[in-house]
Design an enzyme around this catalytic site. Sequence first.
Site, PDB file in Angstrom:
ATOM      1  N   GLU A  89       0.819  -1.333   0.218  1.00  9.14           N
ATOM      2  CA  GLU A  89       0.202   0.379  -0.219  1.00  9.14           C
ATOM      3  C   GLU A  89       0.977   1.312   0.479  1.00  9.14           C
ATOM      4  OE1 GLU A  89       0.414  -2.238   1.959  1.00  9.14           O
ATOM      5  OE2 GLU A  89       0.483  -1.273   3.920  1.00  9.14           O
ATOM      6  N   SER A 103       7.424  -8.587   6.223  1.00  6.39           N
ATOM      7  CA  SER A 103       8.543  -8.737   7.628  1.00  6.39           C
ATOM      8  C   SER A 103       8.160  -9.604   8.014  1.00  6.39           C
ATOM      9  CB  SER A 103       8.318  -7.222   8.143  1.00  6.39           C
ATOM     10  OG  SER A 103       6.842  -6.974   8.542  1.00  6.39           O
ATOM     11  N   CYS A 132      16.391  -6.806   1.759  1.00  5.85           N
ATOM     12  CA  CYS A 132      16.504  -8.254   2.437  1.00  5.85           C
ATOM     13  C   CYS A 132      17.575  -9.176   2.315  1.00  5.85           C
ATOM     14  CB  CYS A 132      15.484  -8.795   2.742  1.00  5.85           C
ATOM     15  SG  CYS A 132      15.190 -10.018   0.755  1.00  5.85           S
TER      16      CYS A 132
HETATM   17  P1  NAD Z   1       5.496  -5.204   5.410  1.00  3.17           P
HETATM   18  O1  NAD Z   1       5.214  -6.527   6.174  1.00  3.17           O
HETATM   19  O2  NAD Z   1       4.860  -4.189   6.624  1.00  3.17           O
HETATM   20  O3  NAD Z   1       4.249  -5.427   4.274  1.00  3.17           O
HETATM   21  C1  NAD Z   1       3.923  -6.775   3.262  1.00  3.17           C
HETATM   22  C2  NAD Z   1       3.122  -7.236   2.751  1.00  3.17           C
HETATM   23  O4  NAD Z   1       2.535  -7.410   4.431  1.00  3.17           O
HETATM   24  C3  NAD Z   1       2.326  -5.617   2.418  1.00  3.17           C
HETATM   25  O5  NAD Z   1       1.863  -5.880   1.522  1.00  3.17           O
HETATM   26  C4  NAD Z   1       1.446  -5.352   2.851  1.00  3.17           C
HETATM   27  O6  NAD Z   1       0.148  -4.981   2.779  1.00  3.17           O
HETATM   28  C5  NAD Z   1       0.720  -6.596   4.466  1.00  3.17           C
HETATM   29  N1  NAD Z   1       0.685  -6.149   5.711  1.00  3.17           N
HETATM   30  C6  NAD Z   1       1.597  -5.689   6.382  1.00  3.17           C
HETATM   31  N2  NAD Z   1       0.558  -5.672   8.005  1.00  3.17           N
HETATM   32  C7  NAD Z   1       0.137  -6.503   8.296  1.00  3.17           C
HETATM   33  C8  NAD Z   1      -0.637  -7.370   8.680  1.00  3.17           C
HETATM   34  N3  NAD Z   1      -0.591  -6.662  10.047  1.00  3.17           N
HETATM   35  N4  NAD Z   1      -2.071  -8.211   8.180  1.00  3.17           N
HETATM   36  C9  NAD Z   1      -1.510  -8.548   7.024  1.00  3.17           C
HETATM   37  N5  NAD Z   1      -0.493  -8.269   6.245  1.00  3.17           N
HETATM   38  C10 NAD Z   1      -0.139  -6.241   6.544  1.00  3.17           C
HETATM   39  O7  NAD Z   1       6.618  -5.394   5.185  1.00  3.17           O
HETATM   40  P2  NAD Z   1       7.704  -4.442   4.330  1.00  3.17           P
HETATM   41  O8  NAD Z   1       7.378  -3.626   5.635  1.00  3.17           O
HETATM   42  O9  NAD Z   1       7.285  -3.762   3.370  1.00  3.17           O
HETATM   43  O10 NAD Z   1       8.362  -4.579   3.624  1.00  3.17           O
HETATM   44  C11 NAD Z   1       9.815  -4.805   4.009  1.00  3.17           C
HETATM   45  C12 NAD Z   1       9.886  -6.423   4.882  1.00  3.17           C
HETATM   46  O11 NAD Z   1      10.402  -7.337   4.223  1.00  3.17           O
HETATM   47  C13 NAD Z   1      11.112  -6.724   5.686  1.00  3.17           C
HETATM   48  O12 NAD Z   1      11.258  -7.415   6.490  1.00  3.17           O
HETATM   49  C14 NAD Z   1      12.625  -7.563   4.215  1.00  3.17           C
HETATM   50  O13 NAD Z   1      13.892  -7.878   5.310  1.00  3.17           O
HETATM   51  C15 NAD Z   1      11.742  -7.862   4.166  1.00  3.17           C
HETATM   52  N6  NAD Z   1      11.879  -8.644   2.704  1.00  3.17           N
HETATM   53  C16 NAD Z   1      12.266  -9.799   2.568  1.00  3.17           C
HETATM   54  C17 NAD Z   1      12.737 -10.444   1.541  1.00  3.17           C
HETATM   55  C18 NAD Z   1      13.084 -11.954   1.181  1.00  3.17           C
HETATM   56  O14 NAD Z   1      13.067 -12.157   0.029  1.00  3.17           O
HETATM   57  N7  NAD Z   1      13.031 -12.500   2.398  1.00  3.17           N
HETATM   58  C19 NAD Z   1      12.554  -9.816  -0.094  1.00  3.17           C
HETATM   59  C20 NAD Z   1      12.074  -7.937   0.077  1.00  3.17           C
HETATM   60  C21 NAD Z   1      11.781  -7.920   1.833  1.00  3.17           C
END
Ligand code: NAD
Length: 486
Positions: free
Chosen positions: A183, A233, A288
């Site tokens: 979002e 995350s 990440c």
């Molecule tokens: P985030 O977890 O905040 O959001 C990811 C998705 O989850 C979004 O689409 C969001 O709308 C949704 N979301 C957020 N909170 C939620 C909830 N409580 N319940 C259900 N859905 C929810 O992550 P971010 O801040 O957008 O991205 C950064 C994170 O992603 C970091 O922790 C990073 O390490 C990780 N990441 C991991 C990889 C990998 O391959 N391991 C790659 C890229 C990013």
Amino acid sequence: MVDLAKNPAPIPLLVDGALRAAETPDTLPVVEPATGRTLALAPRGGEREVDLAVRAAARAFPAWRETPVPERVQVLFRYKTILEREHQALAASVSRENGKLLEDARNEVRRGIEVVDFACGMPTLAQGRTVEGISRGVDAHTWRVPLGVVAGICPFNFPAMIPLWMFPIAIAAGNTFVLKPSERTPLTGLRLAELMLEAGLPPGVLNVVHGAREAVDALLDHPLVRAVSFVGSEGVARHVYARAAASGKRVQAMAGAKNHLLVLPDADLDLTVNAIMGSAFGAAGQRCLAGSVLVPVGDAAGPLLERVAKGARATKVGDPFAQDSAMGPVIREDARARVRRYIEQGVREGAALVVDGREAPGAADGYFIGPTLFDGVSPESALAREEIFGPLLATVRAGTVEEAVALANRSRFGNAASIFTTSGRAAAYFRRNVEAGMVGVNVGVAAPMAFFPFAGWKSSFFGDLHATGEDAVRFYTETRAVIERW
Ligand code: NAD
């Protein structure tokens, strides 16, 4: 880019081959991190929007599944040409909504195009196996068949590459797809999906919904969704993994990280410093695969820290579109506040703050914070253990390579780890013993290309089959064993 002054309407969903307004009046602002300006409004979709998109995908599935795989990939060959044409515009869209440097955004789009290249090979990748005469008069085969409707849920940090990890492979394998971009960065994902329509994808095969937790939970609970690809995350990944599995869905959930960078005294210093700067501070540490714990071994610390500190101080933080910027902003004020809290904690705990990113000048209204370097961080400290997801590098010194590997292995995460050395023996020990799925030897960001799996371990990944490579083909298909007697 959506011009909010001229068009204050929320951005549309993409359902059944057409852009349409969400039903909910609730919206979330899409903010430009470099300026704090609202670029667009994203609808805060929920069950209603998700149901529309999932039903469209379910209706499109039978005909798409019947489309021969060489015909399916013709769409992707055309898509590849369109992505090359749009490369610059897509990179600009990524930089604007995410804040990473334009050059980093170009590279990100390139990595995404490589996944399309890979998915174009689906007629070969989806081949099963045959044993003629497994028994008298009996032949046995395995086929790879698509699952049905697949959902993809994305983070903010790679608005182009991560959607492209998912839908090209899933769709080439015969599935239909519902994408939920972050979002915070939904504009690039929507554009990528629109370009699939231009490439000739039939309506309903790829749909886009917007929103946050409500939209995610609606996808996880929807009975017509067969599989979920998630990147984000750790806490949310655990939630997605458990909730989707509870309703019998296949899940791959790529999660957070705390990546260690080991440097031995025999390392090539120029190469190493360059790689560490890129790993820790590239994309403002919001990768990440970013290195966030520096582990100099033995005498390596002195000259190394001096050079990294010099580089960090000289890093020009600013407008991601400016030629002379070396680092852009972090995504939002809360992300900057989080980095500041960790800096304060490090100082409170008595670690040495060698470079303080809070002092870096940046454009006033953006979420800028400079590269930060700590030395003498305790391995028990939150700075050494938690994902900070910002440009903060914590140094924890080690006496030997064995001690350094043991330190890295204490992390609950296992995404990536790198070693810098000219010793084959040390590199071999590291490759064999470090508990990380992506391992770099004299490489700071151990990012596998699309032809290999994105292979996180431990709390960096929940599931069995990873994104991209052969794992992704298996994730997006089911095996059918066919036994025939004639
Ligand atoms: P985030 O977890 O905040 O959001 C990811 C998705 O989850 C979004 O689409 C969001 O709308 C949704 N979301 C957020 N909170 C939620 C909830 N409580 N319940 C259900 N859905 C929810 O992550 P971010 O801040 O957008 O991205 C950064 C994170 O992603 C970091 O922790 C990073 O390490 C990780 N990441 C991991 C990889 C990998 O391959 N391991 C790659 C890229 C990013």
